[in-house]
Design a protein around this motif. Structure first.
Motif, PDB file in Angstrom:
ATOM      1  N   VAL A  59       0.880  -1.168   0.000  1.00  0.00           N
ATOM      2  CA  VAL A  59       0.000   0.000   0.000  1.00  0.00           C
ATOM      3  C   VAL A  59       0.920   1.220   0.000  1.00  0.00           C
ATOM      4  O   VAL A  59       1.614   1.486   0.983  1.00  0.00           O
ATOM      5  CB  VAL A  59      -0.926   0.020   1.236  1.00  0.00           C
ATOM      6  N   LEU A  60       0.954   1.923  -1.112  1.00  0.00           N
ATOM      7  CA  LEU A  60       1.839   3.074  -1.278  1.00  0.00           C
ATOM      8  C   LEU A  60       1.106   4.331  -0.822  1.00  0.00           C
ATOM      9  O   LEU A  60       0.089   4.713  -1.398  1.00  0.00           O
ATOM     10  CB  LEU A  60       2.282   3.192  -2.736  1.00  0.00           C
ATOM     11  N   VAL A  61       1.636   4.958   0.234  1.00  0.00           N
ATOM     12  CA  VAL A  61       0.998   6.126   0.841  1.00  0.00           C
ATOM     13  C   VAL A  61       1.898   7.346   0.663  1.00  0.00           C
ATOM     14  O   VAL A  61       3.054   7.338   1.105  1.00  0.00           O
ATOM     15  CB  VAL A  61       0.739   5.901   2.346  1.00  0.00           C
ATOM     16  N   GLY A  62       1.364   8.373   0.033  1.00  0.00           N
ATOM     17  CA  GLY A  62       2.083   9.637  -0.093  1.00  0.00           C
ATOM     18  C   GLY A  62       1.844  10.480   1.145  1.00  0.00           C
ATOM     19  O   GLY A  62       0.700  10.788   1.466  1.00  0.00           O
ATOM     20  N   VAL A  63       2.919  10.822   1.841  1.00  0.00           N
ATOM     21  CA  VAL A  63       2.820  11.680   3.026  1.00  0.00           C
ATOM     22  C   VAL A  63       3.268  13.068   2.591  1.00  0.00           C
ATOM     23  O   VAL A  63       4.457  13.312   2.377  1.00  0.00           O
ATOM     24  CB  VAL A  63       3.680  11.143   4.187  1.00  0.00           C
ATOM     25  N   ARG A  64       2.308  13.960   2.443  1.00  0.00           N
ATOM     26  CA  ARG A  64       2.586  15.311   1.955  1.00  0.00           C
ATOM     27  C   ARG A  64       2.553  16.310   3.097  1.00  0.00           C
ATOM     28  O   ARG A  64       1.905  16.097   4.115  1.00  0.00           O
ATOM     29  CB  ARG A  64       1.580  15.698   0.884  1.00  0.00           C
ATOM     30  N   CYS A  65       3.245  17.420   2.867  1.00  0.00           N
ATOM     31  CA  CYS A  65       3.289  18.508   3.839  1.00  0.00           C
ATOM     32  C   CYS A  65       3.741  19.754   3.081  1.00  0.00           C
ATOM     33  O   CYS A  65       4.557  19.650   2.156  1.00  0.00           O
ATOM     34  CB  CYS A  65       4.266  18.170   4.963  1.00  0.00           C
ATOM     35  N   SER A  66       3.226  20.909   3.464  1.00  0.00           N
ATOM     36  CA  SER A  66       3.626  22.140   2.774  1.00  0.00           C
ATOM     37  C   SER A  66       5.106  22.420   3.028  1.00  0.00           C
ATOM     38  O   SER A  66       5.648  22.056   4.085  1.00  0.00           O
ATOM     39  CB  SER A  66       2.792  23.326   3.258  1.00  0.00           C
ATOM     40  N   LEU A  67       5.742  23.074   2.070  1.00  0.00           N
ATOM     41  CA  LEU A  67       7.161  23.383   2.196  1.00  0.00           C
ATOM     42  C   LEU A  67       7.415  24.292   3.400  1.00  0.00           C
ATOM     43  O   LEU A  67       8.392  24.108   4.129  1.00  0.00           O
ATOM     44  CB  LEU A  67       7.680  24.035   0.909  1.00  0.00           C
ATOM     45  N   GLU A  68       6.530  25.245   3.630  1.00  0.00           N
ATOM     46  CA  GLU A  68       6.703  26.154   4.763  1.00  0.00           C
ATOM     47  C   GLU A  68       6.701  25.385   6.092  1.00  0.00           C
ATOM     48  O   GLU A  68       7.525  25.628   6.971  1.00  0.00           O
ATOM     49  CB  GLU A  68       5.594  27.219   4.774  1.00  0.00           C
ATOM     50  N   GLU A  69       5.772  24.442   6.221  1.00  0.00           N
ATOM     51  CA  GLU A  69       5.702  23.646   7.449  1.00  0.00           C
ATOM     52  C   GLU A  69       6.902  22.716   7.570  1.00  0.00           C
ATOM     53  O   GLU A  69       7.442  22.522   8.668  1.00  0.00           O
ATOM     54  CB  GLU A  69       4.395  22.852   7.491  1.00  0.00           C
ATOM     55  N   LEU A  70       7.345  22.138   6.457  1.00  0.00           N
ATOM     56  CA  LEU A  70       8.540  21.285   6.483  1.00  0.00           C
ATOM     57  C   LEU A  70       9.753  22.063   6.980  1.00  0.00           C
ATOM     58  O   LEU A  70      10.515  21.572   7.808  1.00  0.00           O
ATOM     59  CB  LEU A  70       8.824  20.728   5.089  1.00  0.00           C
ATOM     60  N   GLU A  71       9.912  23.271   6.464  1.00  0.00           N
ATOM     61  CA  GLU A  71      11.051  24.093   6.878  1.00  0.00           C
ATOM     62  C   GLU A  71      10.953  24.464   8.353  1.00  0.00           C
ATOM     63  O   GLU A  71      11.957  24.476   9.064  1.00  0.00           O
ATOM     64  CB  GLU A  71      11.144  25.338   5.989  1.00  0.00           C
ATOM     65  N   ARG A  72       9.749  24.740   8.844  1.00  0.00           N
ATOM     66  CA  ARG A  72       9.557  25.054  10.257  1.00  0.00           C
ATOM     67  C   ARG A  72       9.932  23.848  11.128  1.00  0.00           C
ATOM     68  O   ARG A  72      10.658  23.967  12.108  1.00  0.00           O
ATOM     69  CB  ARG A  72       8.107  25.464  10.521  1.00  0.00           C
ATOM     70  N   ARG A  73       9.450  22.659  10.731  1.00  0.00           N
ATOM     71  CA  ARG A  73       9.752  21.441  11.492  1.00  0.00           C
ATOM     72  C   ARG A  73      11.239  21.122  11.469  1.00  0.00           C
ATOM     73  O   ARG A  73      11.823  20.721  12.470  1.00  0.00           O
ATOM     74  CB  ARG A  73       8.973  20.246  10.920  1.00  0.00           C
ATOM     75  N   GLU A  74      11.840  21.274  10.300  1.00  0.00           N
ATOM     76  CA  GLU A  74      13.268  20.980  10.151  1.00  0.00           C
ATOM     77  C   GLU A  74      14.091  21.859  11.088  1.00  0.00           C
ATOM     78  O   GLU A  74      15.002  21.379  11.769  1.00  0.00           O
ATOM     79  CB  GLU A  74      13.658  21.226   8.694  1.00  0.00           C
ATOM     80  N   GLN A  75      13.752  23.125  11.154  1.00  0.00           N
ATOM     81  CA  GLN A  75      14.476  24.047  12.025  1.00  0.00           C
ATOM     82  C   GLN A  75      14.239  23.694  13.491  1.00  0.00           C
ATOM     83  O   GLN A  75      15.164  23.704  14.299  1.00  0.00           O
ATOM     84  CB  GLN A  75      14.049  25.485  11.750  1.00  0.00           C
ATOM     85  N   ALA A  76      13.004  23.348  13.841  1.00  0.00           N
ATOM     86  CA  ALA A  76      12.676  22.996  15.225  1.00  0.00           C
ATOM     87  C   ALA A  76      13.388  21.711  15.657  1.00  0.00           C
ATOM     88  O   ALA A  76      13.815  21.596  16.804  1.00  0.00           O
ATOM     89  CB  ALA A  76      11.162  22.853  15.385  1.00  0.00           C
TER      90      ALA A  76
END
Length: 195
Positions: free
Chosen positions: A103-120
């Motif tokens: 079962v192939l599941v795409g886990v998407r997230c906005s770039l802005e939120e990804l950058e926020r999480r990455e920094q955190a």
């Protein structure tokens, strides 16, 4: 009977590991969470030179794919935490896994939120998620997609769990097998995009 592979694909910091942990809590059958980060963590911590690193990382990913395939073929259900950021990775998996039982599941997230999480988080190279953002979902075909920008990991896990009894045929992996031609994944053929 092969085990089922729930294949979570998304960029770094998209929430794949959090979804996997939630899935292990709610799925009725036993599942193993196999994140690629665990394979990278098993490697010795000695410094690796830039000329060695691409081959080493590629071999790690190749071994990871084969370990997942082996677990599933032995009848174990697996939740895979993956980043399809290099062109060879998806064809390698399509060639190895029992396509009917993925079962192939795409886990998407906005770039802005990804950058926020990455920094955190502070444990990822700056810009890693942005570098992966366009490539990870480039194949465009999934059985199911979830978006962690607006949905919690628990909500995504419930969505995936509810989908499992209703999964369609052919699966995304079966359709991809018709279009992708798995090629031998030999180390050193391309520049590496960090996991």
């Amino acid at each position: 009977m092969p085990g089922l592979i729930i294949f979570l694909n998304g960029t770094s910091s998209s929430g794949k590991s959090s979804i996997a942990k939630e899935l292990l809590q709610i799925l009725n059958e036993p599942y193993f969470h196999m994140p690629v980060d665990a394979f990278h963590a098993m490697r010795t911590r000695r410094e690796v030179g830039p000329e060695e690193l691409p081959d080493l990382l590629r071999r790690t990913w190749m071994g990871f794919h084969r370990a997942v395939a082996g677990m599933a073929e032995a009848g174990n259900n697996v939740v895979v935490d993956h980043v399809l950021s290099e062109d060879w990775r998806l064809p390698d998996c399509v060639g190895l896994f029992n396509a009917r039982h993925v079962v192939l599941v795409g886990v998407r997230c906005s770039l802005e939120e990804l950058e926020r999480r990455e920094q955190a988080r502070g444990d990822r190279p700056a810009g890693l998620a942005a570098m992966q953002f366009e490539r990870v979902h480039a194949h465009g075909l999934y059985d199911l997609e979830c978006n962690t920008t607006t949905a919690s990991a628990a909500d995504c896990a419930r969505q995936i769990s509810a989908f499992l009894p209703e999964r369609p045929t052919p699966t995304a992996f079966e359709r991809l097998r018709r279009t992708l031609r798995p090629e031998p994944a030999t180390p050193g053929q391309e520049a590496v995009a960090l996991s």
